[in-house]
Design a protein around this motif. Structure first.
Motif, short mmCIF file in Angstrom:
data_model
loop_
_atom_site.label_atom_id
_atom_site.label_comp_id
_atom_site.label_asym_id
_atom_site.label_seq_id
_atom_site.Cartn_x
_atom_site.Cartn_y
_atom_site.Cartn_z
N VAL A 284 0.84 -1.20 0.00
CA VAL A 284 0.00 0.00 0.00
C VAL A 284 0.87 1.25 0.00
O VAL A 284 0.53 2.27 -0.63
CB VAL A 284 -0.97 -0.01 1.20
N THR A 285 2.01 1.20 0.69
CA THR A 285 2.95 2.33 0.64
C THR A 285 3.37 2.61 -0.80
O THR A 285 3.42 3.77 -1.24
CB THR A 285 4.19 2.03 1.50
N LYS A 286 3.67 1.57 -1.52
CA LYS A 286 4.06 1.71 -2.93
C LYS A 286 2.90 2.32 -3.74
O LYS A 286 3.12 3.20 -4.59
CB LYS A 286 4.44 0.34 -3.50
N THR A 287 1.69 1.87 -3.46
CA THR A 287 0.52 2.41 -4.16
C THR A 287 0.37 3.90 -3.89
O THR A 287 0.15 4.70 -4.81
CB THR A 287 -0.76 1.67 -3.72
N ILE A 288 0.48 4.28 -2.62
CA ILE A 288 0.33 5.69 -2.25
C ILE A 288 1.38 6.55 -2.95
O ILE A 288 1.08 7.64 -3.46
CB ILE A 288 0.45 5.85 -0.71
N ASN A 289 2.60 6.07 -2.99
CA ASN A 289 3.70 6.86 -3.54
C ASN A 289 3.66 6.97 -5.06
O ASN A 289 4.11 7.98 -5.63
CB ASN A 289 5.04 6.27 -3.11
N GLU A 290 3.13 5.94 -5.72
CA GLU A 290 3.25 5.89 -7.18
C GLU A 290 1.93 6.09 -7.92
O GLU A 290 1.94 6.30 -9.14
CB GLU A 290 3.84 4.53 -7.59
N TRP A 291 0.82 6.03 -7.22
CA TRP A 291 -0.50 6.05 -7.86
C TRP A 291 -1.21 7.32 -7.45
O TRP A 291 -1.08 7.79 -6.31
CB TRP A 291 -1.28 4.83 -7.40
N ASN A 292 -1.98 7.90 -8.33
CA ASN A 292 -2.60 9.20 -8.03
C ASN A 292 -4.11 9.16 -8.18
O ASN A 292 -4.72 10.11 -8.65
CB ASN A 292 -2.00 10.28 -8.95
N LYS A 293 -4.71 8.04 -7.76
CA LYS A 293 -6.16 7.93 -7.82
C LYS A 293 -6.71 7.76 -6.40
O LYS A 293 -5.97 7.47 -5.47
CB LYS A 293 -6.56 6.75 -8.71
N PRO A 294 -8.02 7.97 -6.21
CA PRO A 294 -8.58 7.97 -4.86
C PRO A 294 -8.43 6.63 -4.13
O PRO A 294 -8.58 5.56 -4.72
CB PRO A 294 -10.06 8.28 -5.10
N ILE A 295 -8.14 6.74 -2.83
CA ILE A 295 -8.04 5.58 -1.95
C ILE A 295 -8.87 5.88 -0.70
O ILE A 295 -8.77 6.96 -0.13
CB ILE A 295 -6.59 5.28 -1.54
N PHE A 296 -9.67 4.91 -0.29
CA PHE A 296 -10.52 5.06 0.89
C PHE A 296 -10.33 3.83 1.77
O PHE A 296 -10.43 2.70 1.28
CB PHE A 296 -11.99 5.20 0.47
N GLY A 297 -10.04 4.03 3.05
CA GLY A 297 -9.88 2.92 3.98
C GLY A 297 -10.82 3.05 5.16
O GLY A 297 -11.02 4.15 5.69
N ILE A 298 -11.40 1.93 5.58
CA ILE A 298 -12.32 1.90 6.72
C ILE A 298 -11.80 0.92 7.76
O ILE A 298 -11.43 -0.21 7.42
CB ILE A 298 -13.74 1.50 6.27
N CYS A 299 -11.75 1.35 9.01
CA CYS A 299 -11.40 0.49 10.14
C CYS A 299 -10.00 -0.11 9.95
O CYS A 299 -9.02 0.61 10.02
CB CYS A 299 -12.48 -0.57 10.34
N MET A 300 -9.89 -1.41 9.70
CA MET A 300 -8.58 -2.01 9.43
C MET A 300 -7.91 -1.31 8.25
O MET A 300 -6.71 -1.04 8.26
CB MET A 300 -8.73 -3.50 9.15
N GLY A 301 -8.70 -1.00 7.22
CA GLY A 301 -8.15 -0.30 6.06
C GLY A 301 -7.58 1.05 6.41
O GLY A 301 -6.56 1.49 5.85
N HIS A 302 -8.22 1.74 7.34
CA HIS A 302 -7.72 3.02 7.85
C HIS A 302 -6.38 2.84 8.55
O HIS A 302 -5.44 3.62 8.35
CB HIS A 302 -8.78 3.59 8.80
N GLN A 303 -6.27 1.80 9.35
CA GLN A 303 -5.02 1.53 10.06
C GLN A 303 -3.90 1.14 9.09
O GLN A 303 -2.74 1.55 9.27
CB GLN A 303 -5.25 0.42 11.09
N ILE A 304 -4.25 0.37 8.07
CA ILE A 304 -3.27 0.00 7.04
C ILE A 304 -2.76 1.25 6.33
O ILE A 304 -1.55 1.40 6.09
CB ILE A 304 -3.89 -0.98 6.02
#
Length: 442
Positions: A284-304
């Protein structure tokens, strides 16, 4: 606009995008007035800290170990018990009576095929602890009692115990390993080393899908991938009802290998400790750094998301579980307005650590009004990203719909990104439904 005009609009929005609805039955179910009553079998809840509580059994007659937690939810016990985030836990309900409206069918609704009516395919918690179980029930949608339901899913329950005392204990000393023992087992108090700690197992792997699958593949909305850490069904339903084309991926799937096929990434809720799946965090770190589209996380996803952004998580004393947790918005984004308090549904043991300085490009989004824990994170405008994470459950099921319009915000953001690469006429977003959802939450 008068309140008489707004009220029908709000109600229609809840029907379309929020609450699940069932068709009215054509005949009364006679079993709502009678139920198969269990024999009187002794049961006990033994805690690793030495306390024991004795009552009577309902549901399955086997004994189960698990982590003992409590929920302050007053209603929606069927949603709580089928929430994958409760995997491996002995669930103590603080509400004094559980089971009085029975259990509905879990068959998918016609408008959302492939998605169960409740929050998963079956009961996820290891056992149920209640003050008073209603063995007879009355509700037009019910098809069986909570006793029959638990017995069918091999889940034991105990009734007749002082759940107030248990809850007070758990609040003071924290969630505790326990054993719900039935029959002859009830008198045996396990040794400390015999208690099973579910956090030592990969609970996420147990509840995640084993193979990718699609929902609403012929929709006109954006194409969204979900990393499934134990997604609640109403998350899937909330996206599909906004006409998103959804692909559900296993928890350990390498999204970066297929990310260019999607308009957005969604990180679901799930059980356990987020640090137990650090390989996924690094992806997910790689996704955040290299991808520029919306990401939404809930609960565990928020913690990730938080871990992937360089934040830290910690284990709370007793967590937050219930449908009445107030959170304060610290930033405005879409339907969310800074300074407003929203009442939310929650179920988590871990949280992101609140620090004086957040990593560059990130800011706190929500904070819990009761314990000041971090309830949300958001990418800053300067980062150029469109990323949100919330600790609570905007999809509710059960719980309030205060933050449900966040799904509209997210799907619209994905649609906007998708539209930047295609003709606007090729992308369809239900703007009327979005407006109705916003009106319902106002």
């Amino acid at each position: 606009m008068s309140s008489s005009i707004l009220r029908p609009l709000a109600n229609s929005a809840k029907t379309a995008l929020g609450r699940r609805t069932l068709a009215t039955p054509t005949s009364v179910n006679p079993s709502m007035f009678q139920s198969v009553l269990p024999p009187t079998i002794p049961a006990a809840l033994h805690l690793k800290t030495g306390e024991s509580y004795y009552g009577t059994n309902f549901g399955s007659t086997n004994s189960k170990y698990g982590e003992t937690v409590f929920s302050t939810s007053i209603t929606s016990y069927t949603d709580s018990m089928t929430d994958p985030s409760y995997r491996g836990q002995l669930l103590v309900f603080t509400s004094p009576m559980i089971g009085n409206y029975g259990v509905p069918s879990n068959a998918p609704l016609p408008e959302t095929p492939g998605i169960p009516f409740l929050e998963s395919d079956g009961i996820q918690c290891a056992g149920v602890v209640v003050s008073d179980v209603a063995l007879k029930y009355s509700h037009y949608q019910a098809i069986e009692s909570i006793h029959e339901w638990c017995a069918r899913h091999n889940v034991p329950g105990i009734s007749g115990v002082d759940t107030r005392a248990i809850t007070t204990l758990l609040r003071d000393q924290g969630t505790t390993l326990g054993r719900l023992a039935v029959g002859d087992d009830a008198q045996y108090v396990p040794k400390a080393e015999e208690y099973w700690d579910p956090s030592k197992d990969n609970l996420i792997a147990e509840v995640s899908t084993k193979q990718p699958y699609e929902l609403n593949p012929n929709g006109k909305g954006p194409k969204i991938a979900i990393l499934d850490f134990g997604s609640k069904a109403n998350i899937l339903r909330s996206l599909v009802k906004r006409d998103a084309r959804v692909t559900v991926l296993p928890w350990d799937f390498d999204f970066n290998a297929v990310r260019d096929q999607y308009d957005g990434l969604f990180l679901s809720n799930g059980p356990g400790d987020p640090t137990s799946i650090m390989e996924t965090v690094h992806r997910v770190t790689k996704t955040i750094n290299e991808w520029n589209k919306p990401i939404f996380g809930i609960c565990m996803g928020h913690q990730i998301l938080g871990l992937a952004a360089g934040m830290e998580t910690y284990r709370m004393t007793f967590g937050n579980r219930g449908h009445n947790q107030p959170v304060l918005a610290l930033a405005s984004s879409g339907s969310i307005k800074a300074g407003r308090v929203y009442v939310t549904s929650q179920n988590h043991q871990y949280a992101i650590k609140l620090t004086e300085d957040f990593p560059e490009g990130w800011a706190p989004f929500f904070i819990n009004c009761n314990d000041s824990s971090v309830e949300g994170i958001i990418s800053t405008p300067e980062s150029g990203k469109h990323i949100w994470g919330v600790q609570f459950h905007p999809e509710s099921a059960g719980g309030p719909l205060d933050t449900h319009p966040m799904f509209t915000d997210y799907v619209q953001a994905c649609a906007d990104k998708s539209a930047s690469g295609m003709a606007t006429s090729e992308l369809k977003v239900d703007t009327h439904a979005a407006a109705a959802a916003a009106a319902a939450s106002a």
